[in-house]
Design an enzyme around this catalytic site. Structure first.
Site, PDB file in Angstrom:
ATOM      1  N   LYS A  82       0.858  -1.193   0.000  1.00 31.88           N
ATOM      2  CA  LYS A  82       0.000   0.000   0.000  1.00 31.88           C
ATOM      3  C   LYS A  82       0.890   1.238   0.000  1.00 31.88           C
ATOM      4  O   LYS A  82       1.933   1.246   0.667  1.00 31.88           O
ATOM      5  CB  LYS A  82      -0.868  -0.048   1.266  1.00 31.88           C
ATOM      6  CG  LYS A  82      -1.888   1.053   1.416  1.00 31.88           C
ATOM      7  CD  LYS A  82      -2.701   0.834   2.706  1.00 31.88           C
ATOM      8  CE  LYS A  82      -3.806   1.854   2.899  1.00 31.88           C
ATOM      9  NZ  LYS A  82      -4.581   1.608   4.132  1.00 31.88           N
ATOM     10  N   SER A 157      -9.675   1.538   3.369  1.00 29.44           N
ATOM     11  CA  SER A 157      -8.871   2.332   2.475  1.00 29.44           C
ATOM     12  C   SER A 157      -7.878   1.528   1.634  1.00 29.44           C
ATOM     13  O   SER A 157      -7.410   2.018   0.601  1.00 29.44           O
ATOM     14  CB  SER A 157      -8.107   3.388   3.273  1.00 29.44           C
ATOM     15  OG  SER A 157      -7.185   2.758   4.142  1.00 29.44           O
ATOM     16  N   SER A 181      -9.589  -0.877   7.539  1.00 30.22           N
ATOM     17  CA  SER A 181      -9.059  -0.706   6.186  1.00 30.22           C
ATOM     18  C   SER A 181      -8.341  -1.905   5.574  1.00 30.22           C
ATOM     19  O   SER A 181      -7.993  -1.851   4.399  1.00 30.22           O
ATOM     20  CB  SER A 181      -8.105   0.476   6.146  1.00 30.22           C
ATOM     21  OG  SER A 181      -8.842   1.641   5.970  1.00 30.22           O
TER      22      SER A 181
HETATM   23  N1  GLN Z   1     -12.850   3.708   6.873  1.00 29.91           N
HETATM   24  C1  GLN Z   1     -12.278   4.148   8.099  1.00 29.91           C
HETATM   25  C2  GLN Z   1     -11.908   5.605   7.992  1.00 29.91           C
HETATM   26  O1  GLN Z   1     -12.277   6.180   7.035  1.00 29.91           O
HETATM   27  C3  GLN Z   1     -11.083   3.305   8.440  1.00 29.91           C
HETATM   28  C4  GLN Z   1      -9.907   3.662   7.658  1.00 29.91           C
HETATM   29  C5  GLN Z   1      -8.707   2.833   7.990  1.00 29.91           C
HETATM   30  O2  GLN Z   1      -8.784   1.797   8.638  1.00 29.91           O
HETATM   31  N2  GLN Z   1      -7.560   3.347   7.593  1.00 29.91           N
HETATM   32  O3  GLN Z   1     -11.274   6.160   8.815  1.00 29.91           O
END
Ligand code: GLN
Length: 490
Positions: A82, A157, A181
């Site tokens: 990532k 994400s 994420s």
């Molecule tokens: N979807 C969650 C957020 O927007 C989690 C994101 C993540 O785990 N990086 O913060």
């Protein structure tokens, strides 16, 4: 070996083929590059590739092997990261304009460990800007598409990391999980994704979002591969002060040895309203499987469940507003050309460099921390976070692991939630409490909807019980192997 049969293999199988001499690392790397050329125009999992460097690492692995100096089961196996995990000499954008020209001057600890294991590190994978989002729609470089249905999001994400494994553009990838994420995109793309216990994997070299919640973890087709990758990247690191000083057990061995059925808890708050019917059916089928295998299934209660999303959005935004202060136009980020004085440099560089969601989080976080509101928001959220952890402690007095769906719905369409931040935030309702409590969680594919969209189940265990968690997940995955199915992709 035929490139199509190479890209269908798991990392464990590739490792065995390399060992037996059935194929070479360079052949594997070339097969993946060909696949990426074929499908990434549609999927858009990658933000950047350095194909020469990728092939050179593979050739170096072949040379080591020829001399009998193999570094382990991942030697010669591709792993893509990532775009928030540093690789020396490679760009790192965090899918943000503000880091458009940034090149990492050093390796993250996970990167160093992968290199020491001989893994062949591939391209940079797409995400929501600074890992803020659940769909990759917040990437400044365009979204990734779900390989099972290109009209739908891959989750986020770490959507590039999940889509790359699902589309067979990489056998293994790493993502980061702050509130879901890794697990949510794994579920939406039909692959395995795991968030380790907070402190198990070093965060050194990870672009920080919310430091008390962030963890790096693996994506793969199978639980067996996730165990292999996780044992490679885990372990104490003096460069991360929150890294926990503990030995890393052999997770791969645990899969073979820890096979007796245990007690699984179903939190009643997770099985209420808001869950898609097909998700419910698939998860219930998985529960039936565990029952027939001799697992005891009991109901547990996590009464603070509905507080986890609000608590997360106070804590995570507070930490983000502080962490992202470093992107100031002065040091390594791009600087606004319209700035006329020092304050302008900060304001305009950040104004131009950050996307809407990142700005929203910085403003929310700064508000929650501001004098006058600190007690009402940040302090209260921290206290509630303790209650959430205590709920899990109580549940684990009765059960060995907790089973839930990973996401309330299968993959949704582009634009379906992006106009309404709250509905997007709720797509992590099942994953967020695990981060707030610091616990390990894994998403395992458990079926498909009638329309052919993947569904995932989540297993959560006590802190530092990754071995057991992976063993339970493997007991299911070994018999079902939904993550081994690949989408058509034309
Ligand atoms: N979807 C969650 C957020 O927007 C989690 C994101 C993540 O785990 N990086 O913060």
């Amino acid at each position: 070996m035929n490139p199509n049969s190479l890209i269908a293999k798991t990392a464990t199988e590739l490792g065995r083929d390399l060992e037996s001499g059935a194929c070479k690392a360079e052949e594997i790397a070339a097969a993946y590059l060909e696949r990426i050329e074929q499908v990434d125009g549609k999927v858009h999992a990658f933000l950047h590739r350095d194909d020469e460097n990728f092939l050179a690492q593979a050739r170096a692995s072949d040379e080591r092997r020829a001399k009998g100096e193999t570094l382990g089961p991942l030697d010669g196996v591709p792993v893509c990261l990532k775009d928030v995990i540093s690789v020396e000499g490679q760009p790192l954008t965090a899918a943000s304009r503000i880091l458009e020209n940034y090149v990492s001057p050093y390796d993250a600890t996970v990167t160093r460990k992968l290199k020491e294991a001989g893994a062949v590190i591939g391209g940079r994978l797409n995400l929501d800007e600074f890992a803020m989002g659940s769909s990759t729609e917040n990437s400044a470089y365009g979204p990734t598409r779900n390989p099972w249905d290109l009209e739908r999001v891959p989750g986020g994400s770490s959507g590039g990391s999940s889509a790359a494994v699902a589309a067979r553009e990489a056998p293994l990838t790493l993502g980061s999980d702050t509130g879901g994420s890794i697990r949510q995109p794994a579920s939406l793309c039909g692959v395995v994704g795991m968030k380790p216990t907070y402190g198990m994997v070093s965060r050194y070299g990870l672009a920080a979002f919310a430091s008390s919640l962030d963890q790096i973890g693996p994506f793969s087709q199978t639980v067996e591969d996730a165990a292999l990758l996780l044992e490679t990247i885990s372990g104490h690191d003096p460069l991360d002060s929150t890294s926990y000083p503990t030995e890393v057990p052999s997770y791969s061995r645990a899969l073979r040895e820890d096979t007796s059925p245990c007690t699984l808890g179903l939190p009643k708050e997770f099985f209420g309203e808001g869950m898609d019917d097909e998700v419910r059916q698939a998860v219930e089928k998985a529960i039936d499987f565990f029952k027939t295998e001799g697992y005891e299934i009991v109901e547990v209660s996590l009464p603070t469940t509905d507080l986890s999303v609000p608590v997360y959005y106070v804590v995570a935004t507070a930490e983000a507003s502080s962490n992202l202060a470093r992107y100031d136009g002065i040091r390594y980020t791009s600087r606004s050309e319209r700035a006329e004085n020092a304050v302008d440099v900060y304001a305009k560089s950040r104004g131009e460099g950050f996307g809407e969601e990142v700005k929203r989080r910085c403003i929310l976080g700064a508000y929650g921390l501001s004098s006058g509101y600190y007690d009402a928001y940040y302090l209260r959220a921290q206290k509630t976070r303790t209650l959430i952890r205590q709920d899990f402690d109580r549940a684990f007095e009765k059960v060995d692991a907790i089973l839930t769906p990973t996401s309330p719905t299968p993959a949704f369409k582009f634009g379906e939630k992006s106009e309404d931040p709250i509905s997007m935030y709720l797509s992590d309702a099942y994953t967020i409490s695990t981060n707030l409590a610091g616990l390990p969680g894994i998403s395992v594919p458990c079926g498909f909807t009638e329309a052919g969209l993947p569904i995932g189940l989540q297993l959560i265990s006590k802190a530092f019980e990754e071995s057991h968690l992976l063993a339970v997940a493997h007991a299911y995955d070994r018999e079902h192997q939904f993550g081994r199915r690949a989408p058509e992709l034309g």
